[in-house]
Design a protein around this motif. Structure first.
Motif, PDB file in Angstrom:
ATOM      1  N   PRO A 140       0.623  -1.242  -0.089  1.00 54.28           N
ATOM      2  CA  PRO A 140      -0.243  -0.173  -0.001  1.00 54.28           C
ATOM      3  C   PRO A 140       0.685   1.179  -0.579  1.00 54.28           C
ATOM      4  O   PRO A 140       0.587   1.964  -0.037  1.00 54.28           O
ATOM      5  CB  PRO A 140      -0.463  -0.059   0.922  1.00 54.28           C
ATOM      6  N   ASN A 192      -2.531  -7.968   3.427  1.00 58.21           N
ATOM      7  CA  ASN A 192      -3.890  -6.965   2.691  1.00 58.21           C
ATOM      8  C   ASN A 192      -3.824  -8.223   2.179  1.00 58.21           C
ATOM      9  O   ASN A 192      -5.575  -7.994   1.443  1.00 58.21           O
ATOM     10  CB  ASN A 192      -2.996  -5.957   2.198  1.00 58.21           C
ATOM     11  N   SER A 234      -3.483  -1.822   7.132  1.00 62.78           N
ATOM     12  CA  SER A 234      -4.257  -3.260   6.862  1.00 62.78           C
ATOM     13  C   SER A 234      -4.964  -2.601   7.809  1.00 62.78           C
ATOM     14  O   SER A 234      -5.878  -2.116   8.161  1.00 62.78           O
ATOM     15  CB  SER A 234      -3.647  -4.052   6.865  1.00 62.78           C
TER      16      SER A 234
END
Length: 267
Positions: free
Chosen positions: A16, A66, A94
């Motif tokens: 991310p 994730n 997360s």
């Protein structure tokens, strides 16, 4: 066969964050893949057949928390009696639902990357405005997770120890509940160390004896985003003395300016 104490399994390339010091971030962002559960089972079976007891789940870029079904990967490791320990480093960006899946994992050794002590520094390092999410998730994790948590200090100021830096009382309080690892290279700019072979069990780079099982084969270079140095051989085939020597002599296995170089300890 050359003795291997730990093997990496690269479950996911997806992350991310878009860290400024990660040379491979854009490439992974465009082409990132997950390892299927079926393939993961095969990799674990190959590891235990070769009497390897420790597995690292984040040897390269990737945030495994994730994965929606991450508990299924954990279950495979927890249920295999030959696996003594598995570890991974998380940026902790997360869902809390997935963070909760870490509970009651006796073999798990958990580490968390800290990329900044405030919003500004965190965004500068990661190119994402997610410091508040990190803080919230760290607080939640500490409320539900009873084992030791190690914080890997990857902040941009490398001339001061973490608690010598100015930070909010809230973050200070949370971090003091954890073990702090100050030893990582943080800036990773032109950090060059030439890998020289001393003998068959002693290499300057820990990647030689802690290789990574990827979807494509066995990977030896942490900078190999294009997987140019991946071997299709099995662990047993590759780590026979003659094959291993031939393989590492055949290619330039270590990027001298990768920035991720970490010396192998003599054991």
């Amino acid at each position: 066969m050359i003795k291997i104490k730990k093997m990496g399994i690269w479950i996911t390339e997806k992350c991310p964050l878009r860290c400024s010091f990660c040379e491979n971030s854009d490439d992974y962002f465009k082409n990132a893949k997950n390892m299927s559960l079926e393939n993961f089972k095969l990799k674990v079976n190959d590891v235990v057949k070769n009497n390897i007891e420790i597995i690292d789940l984040t040897p390269l870029v990737g945030e495994i928390l994730n994965l929606k079904n991450i508990e299924e990967y954990f279950d495979i490791l927890d249920e295999n009696k030959k696996i003594k320990e598995y570890s991974f480093i998380t940026c902790l960006i997360s869902s809390k639902k997935n963070i909760k899946k870490l509970i009651n994992r006796p073999k798990l050794k958990l580490e968390i990357s800290l990329y900044g002590v405030d919003k500004e520094e965190y965004k500068f390092r990661t190119n994402k405005d997610l410091f508040d999410t990190f803080l919230s998730n760290l607080k939640y994790l500490l409320s539900v997770y009873s084992k030791e948590i190690t914080i890997v200090n990857r902040t941009s100021v490398n001339d001061k120890k973490l608690f010598e830096r100015k930070m909010s009382p809230h973050l200070n309080f949370l971090l003091k509940k954890c073990t702090i690892d100050e030893k990582w290279v943080v800036d990773r700019k032109n950090y060059s160390e030439i890998m020289e072979q001393k003998n068959i069990n002693e290499f300057e780079c820990h990647w030689m004896t802690e290789p990574v099982l990827s979807n494509d084969g066995i990977c030896f270079c942490c900078f190999d985003s294009k997987k140019e140095y991946v071997s299709k051989k099995s662990i047993n085939e590759l780590y026979s003395k003659d094959n291993f020597l031939k393989h590492i002599k055949k290619i330039k296995i270590c990027n001298e300016k990768c920035g991720w170089y970490k010396p192998l300890k003599n054991e």
